[in-house]
Motif scaffolding. Sequence first.
Motif, PDB file in Angstrom:
ATOM      1  N   ARG A  55       0.820  -1.221   0.000  1.00  0.00           N
ATOM      2  CA  ARG A  55       0.000   0.000   0.000  1.00  0.00           C
ATOM      3  C   ARG A  55       0.853   1.270   0.000  1.00  0.00           C
ATOM      4  NH1 ARG A  55      -0.290  -2.066   5.097  1.00  0.00           N
ATOM      5  NH2 ARG A  55       0.356  -0.683   6.781  1.00  0.00           N
ATOM      6  N   GLU A  56       2.115   1.162   0.414  1.00  0.00           N
ATOM      7  CA  GLU A  56       2.996   2.328   0.438  1.00  0.00           C
ATOM      8  C   GLU A  56       3.734   2.527  -0.888  1.00  0.00           C
ATOM      9  OE1 GLU A  56       5.479   2.465   3.894  1.00  0.00           O
ATOM     10  OE2 GLU A  56       3.791   2.162   5.236  1.00  0.00           O
ATOM     11  N   LEU A  57       3.719   1.531  -1.734  1.00  0.00           N
ATOM     12  CA  LEU A  57       4.431   1.633  -3.012  1.00  0.00           C
ATOM     13  C   LEU A  57       3.836   2.697  -3.917  1.00  0.00           C
ATOM     14  CD1 LEU A  57       5.095  -2.125  -3.828  1.00  0.00           C
ATOM     15  CD2 LEU A  57       6.626  -0.467  -2.746  1.00  0.00           C
ATOM     16  N   VAL A  58       2.558   2.975  -3.788  1.00  0.00           N
ATOM     17  CA  VAL A  58       1.917   3.980  -4.639  1.00  0.00           C
ATOM     18  C   VAL A  58       2.467   5.386  -4.380  1.00  0.00           C
ATOM     19  CG1 VAL A  58      -0.196   2.647  -4.937  1.00  0.00           C
ATOM     20  CG2 VAL A  58      -0.045   4.312  -3.086  1.00  0.00           C
ATOM     21  N   TYR A  59       3.119   5.577  -3.246  1.00  0.00           N
ATOM     22  CA  TYR A  59       3.675   6.886  -2.902  1.00  0.00           C
ATOM     23  C   TYR A  59       5.104   7.063  -3.391  1.00  0.00           C
ATOM     24  CZ  TYR A  59      -0.390   6.855   0.132  1.00  0.00           C
ATOM     25  OH  TYR A  59      -1.669   6.767   0.605  1.00  0.00           O
ATOM     26  N   ILE A  60       5.643   6.052  -4.038  1.00  0.00           N
ATOM     27  CA  ILE A  60       7.030   6.111  -4.502  1.00  0.00           C
ATOM     28  C   ILE A  60       7.079   6.443  -5.990  1.00  0.00           C
ATOM     29  CG2 ILE A  60       9.144   4.778  -4.877  1.00  0.00           C
ATOM     30  CD1 ILE A  60       8.422   3.168  -2.381  1.00  0.00           C
ATOM     31  N   SER A  61       7.650   7.591  -6.301  1.00  0.00           N
ATOM     32  CA  SER A  61       7.884   7.977  -7.694  1.00  0.00           C
ATOM     33  C   SER A  61       9.370   8.202  -7.939  1.00  0.00           C
ATOM     34  CB  SER A  61       7.124   9.264  -8.051  1.00  0.00           C
ATOM     35  OG  SER A  61       5.748   9.046  -8.026  1.00  0.00           O
ATOM     36  N   THR A  62       9.998   8.917  -7.015  1.00  0.00           N
ATOM     37  CA  THR A  62      11.395   9.287  -7.190  1.00  0.00           C
ATOM     38  C   THR A  62      12.294   8.538  -6.214  1.00  0.00           C
ATOM     39  OG1 THR A  62      11.329  11.074  -5.576  1.00  0.00           O
ATOM     40  CG2 THR A  62      10.701  11.639  -7.849  1.00  0.00           C
ATOM     41  N   ALA A  63      13.575   8.602  -6.474  1.00  0.00           N
ATOM     42  CA  ALA A  63      14.538   8.004  -5.556  1.00  0.00           C
ATOM     43  C   ALA A  63      14.428   8.663  -4.183  1.00  0.00           C
ATOM     44  CB  ALA A  63      15.951   8.137  -6.115  1.00  0.00           C
ATOM     45  N   GLN A  64      14.179   9.966  -4.148  1.00  0.00           N
ATOM     46  CA  GLN A  64      14.032  10.663  -2.874  1.00  0.00           C
ATOM     47  C   GLN A  64      12.820  10.161  -2.104  1.00  0.00           C
ATOM     48  OE1 GLN A  64      16.309  12.878  -1.492  1.00  0.00           O
ATOM     49  NE2 GLN A  64      15.087  12.453   0.332  1.00  0.00           N
ATOM     50  N   ASP A  65      11.760   9.783  -2.807  1.00  0.00           N
ATOM     51  CA  ASP A  65      10.589   9.213  -2.139  1.00  0.00           C
ATOM     52  C   ASP A  65      10.973   7.947  -1.376  1.00  0.00           C
ATOM     53  OD1 ASP A  65       8.928  11.198  -3.189  1.00  0.00           O
ATOM     54  OD2 ASP A  65       8.283   9.941  -4.884  1.00  0.00           O
ATOM     55  N   VAL A  66      11.844   7.148  -1.970  1.00  0.00           N
ATOM     56  CA  VAL A  66      12.298   5.920  -1.311  1.00  0.00           C
ATOM     57  C   VAL A  66      13.112   6.275  -0.070  1.00  0.00           C
ATOM     58  CG1 VAL A  66      13.606   3.771  -1.540  1.00  0.00           C
ATOM     59  CG2 VAL A  66      12.307   4.650  -3.501  1.00  0.00           C
ATOM     60  N   VAL A  67      14.011   7.241  -0.201  1.00  0.00           N
ATOM     61  CA  VAL A  67      14.825   7.677   0.935  1.00  0.00           C
ATOM     62  C   VAL A  67      13.922   8.188   2.062  1.00  0.00           C
ATOM     63  CG1 VAL A  67      16.525   9.373   1.725  1.00  0.00           C
ATOM     64  CG2 VAL A  67      16.879   8.156  -0.434  1.00  0.00           C
ATOM     65  N   ASP A  68      12.931   8.997   1.702  1.00  0.00           N
ATOM     66  CA  ASP A  68      12.015   9.544   2.715  1.00  0.00           C
ATOM     67  C   ASP A  68      11.272   8.418   3.439  1.00  0.00           C
ATOM     68  OD1 ASP A  68      12.821  12.079   1.941  1.00  0.00           O
ATOM     69  OD2 ASP A  68      11.014  12.466   0.750  1.00  0.00           O
ATOM     70  N   LEU A  69      10.831   7.436   2.689  1.00  0.00           N
ATOM     71  CA  LEU A  69      10.136   6.300   3.278  1.00  0.00           C
ATOM     72  C   LEU A  69      11.063   5.518   4.212  1.00  0.00           C
ATOM     73  CD1 LEU A  69       7.567   4.596   3.447  1.00  0.00           C
ATOM     74  CD2 LEU A  69       8.373   3.349   1.429  1.00  0.00           C
ATOM     75  N   LEU A  70      12.294   5.321   3.780  1.00  0.00           N
ATOM     76  CA  LEU A  70      13.269   4.611   4.619  1.00  0.00           C
ATOM     77  C   LEU A  70      13.571   5.388   5.898  1.00  0.00           C
ATOM     78  CD1 LEU A  70      15.695   3.321   1.861  1.00  0.00           C
ATOM     79  CD2 LEU A  70      14.138   1.944   3.263  1.00  0.00           C
ATOM     80  N   GLU A  71      13.686   6.703   5.774  1.00  0.00           N
ATOM     81  CA  GLU A  71      13.932   7.540   6.957  1.00  0.00           C
ATOM     82  C   GLU A  71      12.797   7.370   7.963  1.00  0.00           C
ATOM     83  OE1 GLU A  71      16.330   9.612   8.063  1.00  0.00           O
ATOM     84  OE2 GLU A  71      17.665   9.194   6.387  1.00  0.00           O
TER      85      GLU A  71
END
Length: 80
Positions: A55-71
């Motif tokens: 359900r969180e994958l839909v919020y990932i577009s950019t590499a920074q989105d992944v970093v933000d999610l990991l943070e």
Amino acid sequence: MFDKLARIISENTNIALAEIKPETDLMIDLKLSSMDLINIVVAVEESFQVSIPDRELVYISTAQDVVDLLEKKRPGKGDR
């Protein structure tokens, strides 16, 4: 954290590290397929020892989105 993510993306897609920037759109700029993204997510989960629900994958577009999610998912931060 971004450098580690960029290496994971590069290793799983054979895309040069120089092409991967925080603002890089994974599907548009790098032309990744949904299967590529799934492989990257699995590698990220293993490398960073986190779980990323579908359900969180839909919020990932950019590499920074992944970093933000990991943070957000780091121990002591948000829900894990």
